[in-house]
Design an enzyme around this catalytic site. Structure first.
Site, mmCIF file in Angstrom:
data_model
loop_
_atom_site.group_PDB
_atom_site.id
_atom_site.type_symbol
_atom_site.label_atom_id
_atom_site.label_comp_id
_atom_site.label_asym_id
_atom_site.label_seq_id
_atom_site.Cartn_x
_atom_site.Cartn_y
_atom_site.Cartn_z
ATOM 1 N N HIS A 57 0.848 -1.189 0.000
ATOM 2 C CA HIS A 57 0.000 0.000 0.000
ATOM 3 C C HIS A 57 0.886 1.242 0.000
ATOM 4 C CE1 HIS A 57 -4.015 -1.704 1.691
ATOM 5 N NE2 HIS A 57 -3.388 -2.616 0.973
ATOM 6 N N GLU A 59 0.861 3.890 1.839
ATOM 7 C CA GLU A 59 1.305 4.325 3.159
ATOM 8 C C GLU A 59 2.456 3.471 3.680
ATOM 9 O OE1 GLU A 59 -3.309 4.730 3.286
ATOM 10 O OE2 GLU A 59 -1.828 3.523 2.220
ATOM 11 N N CYS A 87 -6.571 2.192 5.427
ATOM 12 C CA CYS A 87 -7.228 0.940 5.796
ATOM 13 C C CYS A 87 -6.752 0.517 7.196
ATOM 14 C CB CYS A 87 -6.883 -0.136 4.767
ATOM 15 S SG CYS A 87 -5.166 -0.724 4.884
ATOM 16 N N CYS A 90 -2.837 -0.012 7.361
ATOM 17 C CA CYS A 90 -2.064 1.228 7.261
ATOM 18 C C CYS A 90 -2.293 2.129 8.473
ATOM 19 C CB CYS A 90 -2.402 1.950 5.964
ATOM 20 S SG CYS A 90 -1.876 1.010 4.496
#
Length: 164
Positions: A57, A59, A87, A90
């Site tokens: 991801h 992040e 999410c 993260c």
């Protein structure tokens, strides 16, 4: 005459640039930057499909780079600008990183953990809470995602029809 961008808008524009990189490689357009002392120290964008890794991801990519840059797992004194609400994975990583503040473009009502589904940034039982500002260039971030998914659905429909 153009209005001068605020510092927050300037950094969110950089996060949007990262999201566009994801979009160009067929990934969901999510991007972020990490800022310390008014300078970008790390950038990240979604690479889950490209890397075949659920951890890729935006992040997580940026946190990893920022830790390497600072030489510390603690990102105290840093802020993240991210185009979509983080999410659970993260949001948890951000709490663990001790980052000071997160600026969010648009919210994620189906999976967001900075106020939509949960608010992991404000759990008093955790040893760190994160200040959060929502809606920085929110319409632009939201529109980018809506357009991506609209185009994806159209492309998938066309591919399905071509198979028939």
């Amino acid at each position: 005459m153009r209005r001068k961008l605020s510092e927050d808008e300037k950094f969110m524009r950089e996060a949007i640039k990262e999201a566009r990189k994801a979009e160009k490689i067929g990934e969901v357009p999510i991007g972020c930057v990490i800022v310390k002392d008014k300078k970008i120290i790390a950038r990240g964008y979604n690479k889950r499909k490209k890397e075949g890794n659920t951890l890729a991801h935006a992040e997580i990519k940026a946190i990893d780079k920022a830790c390497k840059k600072t030489g510390d797992w603690r990102l105290e004194g840093c802020s993240m600008y991210v185009t979509l609400e983080p999410c659970p994975m993260c949001a948890g990583a951000l709490v663990q990183s001790r980052i000071d503040k997160v600026y969010i473009g648009c919210m994620n009502p189906k999976a967001g953990c900075a106020g939509s589904v949960l608010d992991m940034f404000s759990v008093e039982g955790f040893n760190h809470q994160i200040e959060c500002e929502r809606g920085v260039l929110g319409e632009e971030c939201s529109e980018m995602l809506k357009t991506f998914f609209k185009d994806l659905r159209k492309r998938l429909k066309e591919e399905k029809q071509a198979e028939l």
